[in-house]
Design a protein around this motif. Structure first.
Motif, short mmCIF file in Angstrom:
data_model
loop_
_atom_site.label_atom_id
_atom_site.label_comp_id
_atom_site.label_asym_id
_atom_site.label_seq_id
_atom_site.Cartn_x
_atom_site.Cartn_y
_atom_site.Cartn_z
N SER A 27 0.87 -1.19 0.00
CA SER A 27 0.00 0.00 0.00
C SER A 27 0.90 1.23 0.00
CB SER A 27 -0.91 0.03 1.24
OG SER A 27 -0.15 0.30 2.40
N GLY A 28 0.29 2.37 -0.27
CA GLY A 28 1.05 3.62 -0.22
C GLY A 28 1.60 3.85 1.17
N LEU A 29 0.78 3.56 2.19
CA LEU A 29 1.23 3.80 3.56
C LEU A 29 2.37 2.85 3.94
CD1 LEU A 29 -2.03 4.74 5.49
CD2 LEU A 29 -0.10 6.21 4.90
N GLU A 82 5.38 4.47 2.57
CA GLU A 82 5.74 5.63 3.40
C GLU A 82 6.39 5.16 4.71
OE1 GLU A 82 2.49 8.27 4.03
OE2 GLU A 82 2.15 8.56 1.90
N TYR A 131 -1.74 14.34 3.15
CA TYR A 131 -2.79 13.32 3.26
C TYR A 131 -2.92 12.90 4.73
CZ TYR A 131 -4.73 8.62 3.19
OH TYR A 131 -5.46 7.50 3.46
N ASN A 188 -3.07 16.77 -0.77
CA ASN A 188 -4.39 16.14 -0.68
C ASN A 188 -5.03 16.59 0.63
OD1 ASN A 188 -6.56 14.45 -0.56
ND2 ASN A 188 -5.39 12.54 -0.47
N ASP A 206 5.95 12.87 -2.18
CA ASP A 206 4.79 12.04 -2.50
C ASP A 206 4.25 12.54 -3.84
OD1 ASP A 206 2.25 10.92 -2.77
OD2 ASP A 206 1.91 10.85 -0.61
N SER A 266 1.20 6.24 -3.70
CA SER A 266 0.12 5.28 -3.53
C SER A 266 -0.22 4.85 -4.96
CB SER A 266 -1.09 5.95 -2.87
OG SER A 266 -2.20 5.09 -2.97
N THR A 323 -2.27 2.76 -5.67
CA THR A 323 -3.73 2.58 -5.62
C THR A 323 -4.41 3.60 -6.52
OG1 THR A 323 -3.31 2.19 -3.25
CG2 THR A 323 -5.61 2.36 -3.94
N LYS A 324 -3.75 4.73 -6.74
CA LYS A 324 -4.39 5.87 -7.39
C LYS A 324 -4.08 5.85 -8.89
CE LYS A 324 -5.73 7.00 -3.22
NZ LYS A 324 -4.90 6.28 -2.30
N GLY A 375 -1.77 -0.43 -3.57
CA GLY A 375 -0.33 -0.65 -3.66
C GLY A 375 0.45 0.62 -3.38
N1 PLP Z 1 -0.39 9.54 -0.37
C1 PLP Z 1 -1.45 10.19 -0.85
C2 PLP Z 1 -1.28 11.55 -1.46
C3 PLP Z 1 -2.72 9.61 -0.76
O1 PLP Z 1 -3.78 10.29 -1.24
C4 PLP Z 1 -2.87 8.33 -0.16
C5 PLP Z 1 -4.18 7.68 -0.04
O2 PLP Z 1 -5.21 8.29 -0.29
C6 PLP Z 1 -1.74 7.70 0.34
C7 PLP Z 1 -0.50 8.32 0.20
C8 PLP Z 1 -1.82 6.36 1.01
O3 PLP Z 1 -1.93 5.34 0.07
P1 PLP Z 1 -2.67 3.93 0.31
O4 PLP Z 1 -4.12 4.25 0.55
O5 PLP Z 1 -2.41 3.18 -0.95
O6 PLP Z 1 -2.05 3.32 1.51
#
Ligand code: PLP
Length: 382
Positions: free
Chosen positions: A79-81, A84, A104, A151, A176, A198, A200-201, A211
């Motif tokens: 995941s993005g997190l 991070e 975010y 965000n 980011d 992320s 995922t986006k 992811g």
């Molecule tokens: N960074 C940004 C700018 C995001 O908008 C998000 C999720 O919305 C994330 C990181 C975290 O990513 P993830 O939801 O894939 O863990």
């Protein structure tokens, strides 16, 4: 196509998955599901040994996304997190990190509620104000965390200026790049040490995978992140890697359409009597417009706006759209609408990072722009 040197970005998106398989001619890397790999005698590893440490599907994705970011190394996460988290874990206890005050919400939560209790010192600051950044600096500041556009407020940070300041003082800069993507912004070329996503986006692009990704050419950071990726194990499965990889092939095309439709949406909103403020970096009235025009090749598909009539009016708009789906997340082919205060950014309610209650965030998709404008028109009129 074997050699992508000198090719344009869209060509590299389409062909960067690598040349066709030499045995079968398959033009797409296969999904490799094995969790372990046979060895030619003890230690005779043919390239992969165990799938947490690496597998061919993930390796193809990592090489492709790293190339698109202009990085020597790429690391995929679940995941993005998780991506991070790996970057923040490169800090030693007592190290100080500066973060944007409007990052975010999940990023701020990770830093303040997971890493700060473990010894990382975290401060948030308005990164678009270089004097404020300098004032917040401490002798032990080791990392500046940039998100641009942010965000959900879509603030713009001058990446090159922050890198200059941070490098002069011995800190690394992480950007980011989730909102802009490498199609519109190349943070490493502007001096950043690492990029985080992320996926995922926009990179995945179809709301069907979660992811994350880290790209870097900083050898020490790369070593640390490679170690953490394997040691903590927050890795994506092969099917998830395949989905992100498939999304990346159409990234250039999608970002063009997202940006063009967002421009149309922003100009509808800016003149609308039910809207009191529009945030989209392509608008000349946006405070970061000049910097965005310099460091981005397009302004992206995210638009936020404040609704006259306060929180209830904003919630009503969110529930009236028909083409825009009311949902969290962003960056996919379908348009989404959400209320950050009650949804994606609820975790920072009551803190200095709280977002305005009358704020609505749009992820402008790739539908016919006329349908998007009609839909917003009726939702704001009702
Ligand atoms: N960074 C940004 C700018 C995001 O908008 C998000 C999720 O919305 C994330 C990181 C975290 O990513 P993830 O939801 O894939 O863990």
């Amino acid at each position: 196509m074997d050699d992508l040197t000198g090719r344009g970005f869209a060509t590299r998106c389409v062909h960067g998955a690598g040349p066709a398989d030499p045995v079968t001619g398959a033009v797409v890397p296969p999904i490799s599901v094995a969790s372990t790999f046979a060895q030619d005698g003890v230690g005779g590893i043919r390239g992969f040994e165990y799938a947490r440490s690496g597998n061919p599907t993930r390796a193809a994705l990592e090489a492709h996304l790293a190339e698109l970011e202009g990085a020597a190394h790429g690391f995929a996460f679940s995941s993005g997190l998780a991506a991070e988290d790996a970057l923040l874990r490169t800090l030693a206890p007592g190290d100080h990190v500066l973060m944007p005050s409007d990052a975010y919400g999940g990023t701020v939560r990770l830093a303040l509620q997971v890493h700060a209790p473990a010894g990382t010192r975290v401060d948030t600051v308005d990164l678009s104000d270089l004097a404020a950044v300098a004032a917040a600096w401490r002798p032990d500041t080791r990392m500046v965390w940039v998100e641009t556009p942010t965000n959900p407020l879509l603030a713009i940070v001058d990446i090159a200026a922050i890198c200059e300041l941070a490098h002069r003082r011995g800190a690394v800069v992480v950007v980011d790049n989730t909102f802009a993507t490498p199609a519109l912004q190349q943070p490493l070329a502007l001096g950043a040490d690492a990029v985080v996503h992320s996926t995922t986006k926009y990179l995945g692009g179809h709301s069907d995978v979660v992811g994350g990704f880290v790209a870097t050419s900083h050898e020490h950071l790369a070593e640390q992140v490679a170690f953490l990726q394997n040691a903590t194990g927050a890795v994506p499965g092969p099917f998830d890697c395949y989905l992100v990889h498939r999304g990346a092939r159409t990234l250039a095309l999608r970002m063009e359409r997202h940006s063009a439709s967002a421009a149309a949406v922003a100009s509808l909103l800016i003149d609308h009597p039910a809207v009191i403020e529009v945030r989209w970096p392509g608008l000349p009235s946006h405070p970061g417009h000049e910097i965005a025009a310099r460091q981005m090749s397009g302004f992206g598909g995210m638009v936020s706006f404040r609704v006259a009539g306060g929180e209830q009016a904003a919630l009503d708009v969110c529930s009236r759209t028909q083409v825009f789906t009311l949902a969290e997340s962003l960056g996919a082919v379908e348009s989404l609408i959400e209320h950050p205060g009650r949804m994606t950014h609820a975790s920072v309610a009551g803190t200095t990072n709280e977002v305005p209650a009358d704020l609505v965030r749009l992820s402008v998709g790739i539908e016919d722009p006329a349908d998007l404008l009609d839909d917003l028109g009726q939702a704001l009129r009702a």
